[in-house]
Write an enzyme that holds these catalytic residues in place. Structure first.
Site, short mmCIF file in Angstrom:
data_model
loop_
_atom_site.label_atom_id
_atom_site.label_comp_id
_atom_site.label_asym_id
_atom_site.label_seq_id
_atom_site.Cartn_x
_atom_site.Cartn_y
_atom_site.Cartn_z
N SER A 147 0.93 -1.11 0.03
CA SER A 147 0.14 -0.10 0.11
C SER A 147 0.66 1.28 0.03
O SER A 147 1.81 1.44 0.67
CB SER A 147 -0.85 -0.08 1.40
OG SER A 147 -1.36 1.16 1.77
N TYR A 197 -2.22 -0.44 10.68
CA TYR A 197 -2.60 -1.03 9.43
C TYR A 197 -1.52 -0.88 8.30
O TYR A 197 -0.91 -1.74 7.92
CB TYR A 197 -3.93 -0.60 8.60
CG TYR A 197 -3.93 -0.81 7.19
CD1 TYR A 197 -4.12 -2.07 6.69
CD2 TYR A 197 -3.54 0.12 6.26
CE1 TYR A 197 -4.04 -2.31 5.32
CE2 TYR A 197 -3.62 0.12 4.96
CZ TYR A 197 -3.72 -1.29 4.35
OH TYR A 197 -3.81 -1.60 3.24
N LYS A 233 1.81 -3.35 6.56
CA LYS A 233 2.39 -3.41 5.38
C LYS A 233 3.94 -3.29 5.42
O LYS A 233 4.53 -4.02 4.58
CB LYS A 233 1.73 -2.53 4.56
CG LYS A 233 0.24 -2.78 4.33
CD LYS A 233 -0.08 -3.99 3.51
CE LYS A 233 -1.52 -3.95 3.26
NZ LYS A 233 -1.97 -5.49 2.59
#
Length: 338
Positions: free
Chosen positions: A125, A149, A153
């Site tokens: 991302s 979050y 990643k």
């Protein structure tokens, strides 16, 4: 023909990528725990392609069940989408995000190693660029994140770098997405979030179809031409085709590497640009209120796409109008989702 395992294959991006894989002649095996998707997606993929995927309801935290999938199918490569993905929610339940996304990925990597499968396309991302880098974002920039979050990643990218450093058979593409929107032009599959949408486009489309009263735009005092945030929106079909290009490069390569690629349009649209384009495509008025800025939102970001064009021969082909038209086609045909 190569058999590809797609984790999270009934999700928004996963389902569109399954369609493109099948249409290009790949065999597709999907594992998904259905925590944020519908089993109906499997039928819709068949309706679009007239081909079937092998679907297994499996959680990546379940080593034994995942191992059985690899035992049953000879897997040539993995496209790894599965994971919890809401930035705001991750700040409220960070341990859930770390457990699910990190442990799930580690389990997957251990099973892949057990069955000597070393080709992986990873769904990363643009959140890995954090909020301190200049724009446009280039793959060589230092990584950081402003949410749990995003940190999952960053960490998973590091897992994969470390795996390759210890065993050079690991061959990995890290695909850093910007803002995926749109839907398959058939209107059979699209974005169907559980509860209140976290992302702009499904919120707009739910207002247009009458499921929600109005859109909240967070901040109109940013240093941008119209005061609203600018983001790099990419049609989910273009994004899916980027995965095929990355996969082809992995399968053809004779020297395994770990490479990161930005998948974005390379330019930005403001929130109000998207609202106006959606109104034009749908013929519906989108009511909105201006709300205070959200913590952590930055004024603008978009991708530098030179590397993905030069090395993957990939670039976007679909416009913001295409994204809005296909989103409205999906939402108007499926007003309550799946």
């Amino acid at each position: 023909m190569k058999r590809i395992l797609v984790t999270g294959g009934t999700g928004f991006i996963g389902s569109h990528t399954c369609v493109e894989l099948l249409q290009q002649g790949y065999k597709v095996v999907v594992v998904d725990n259905l925590c944020n998707s519908s089993p109906e997606v499997v039928n819709r993929i068949h309706a679009i392609t007239n081909q079937s995927i092998e679907f297994h309801k499996v959680d990546l935290l379940d080593y034994d069940s995942l191992s059985q999938v690899f035992k049953q199918h000879k897997i040539d490569a993995v496209i790894h989408f599965a994971g919890l993905k809401a930035v705001g929610e991750s700040t409220k339940v960070p341990l859930n995000y770390y457990h699910n996304n990190l442990t799930g990925t580690l389990t997957l990597l251990r099973v892949m190693q057990e069955y000597s499968v070393f080709n992986m396309v990873f769904s990363s991302s643009a959140t890995v660029y954090g909020d301190k880098n200049p724009i446009p974002f280039v793959e060589t920039f230092p990584l950081s994140s402003t949410s749990p979050y995003g940190r999952t990643k960053v960490m998973i990218e590091q897992f994969l770098q470390d795996a390759h450093a210890s065993d050079s058979r690991w061959n990995v593409s890290l695909l850093r997405y910007f803002n995926p929107v749109g839907a398959h032009p058939s209107g059979f599959i699209g974005e169907d979030p559980n509860g209140v949408p976290n992302n702009l486009m499904p919120f707009i489309s739910q207002v247009a179809v009458g499921r929600r009263e109005k859109l909240q735009i967070f901040g109109d005092d940013y240093p941008t031409p119209d005061g609203t945030c600018i983001r790099d929106y990419i049609h989910v079909v273009d994004l899916s085709l980027g995965h095929i290009k990355a996969l082809e490069k992995l399968i053809a390569s004779t020297k395994p590497t770990v490479e990161a690629y930005n998948l974005g349009a390379g330019n930005g649209c403001s929130v109000l640009d998207v609202v106006r384009a959606f109104e034009k495509s749908s013929g519906k008025k989108i009511n909105y209120d201006i709300a205070p800025r959200r913590d952590g939102d930055i004024a603008a970001f978009y991708a530098d796409t030179k590397k993905s064009y030069q090395e993957l021969d990939w670039r976007v082909e679909r416009s913001l109008d295409d994204m809005c038209r296909d989103t409205w086609n999906w939402q108007s045909k499926n007003p309550n989702g799946y």
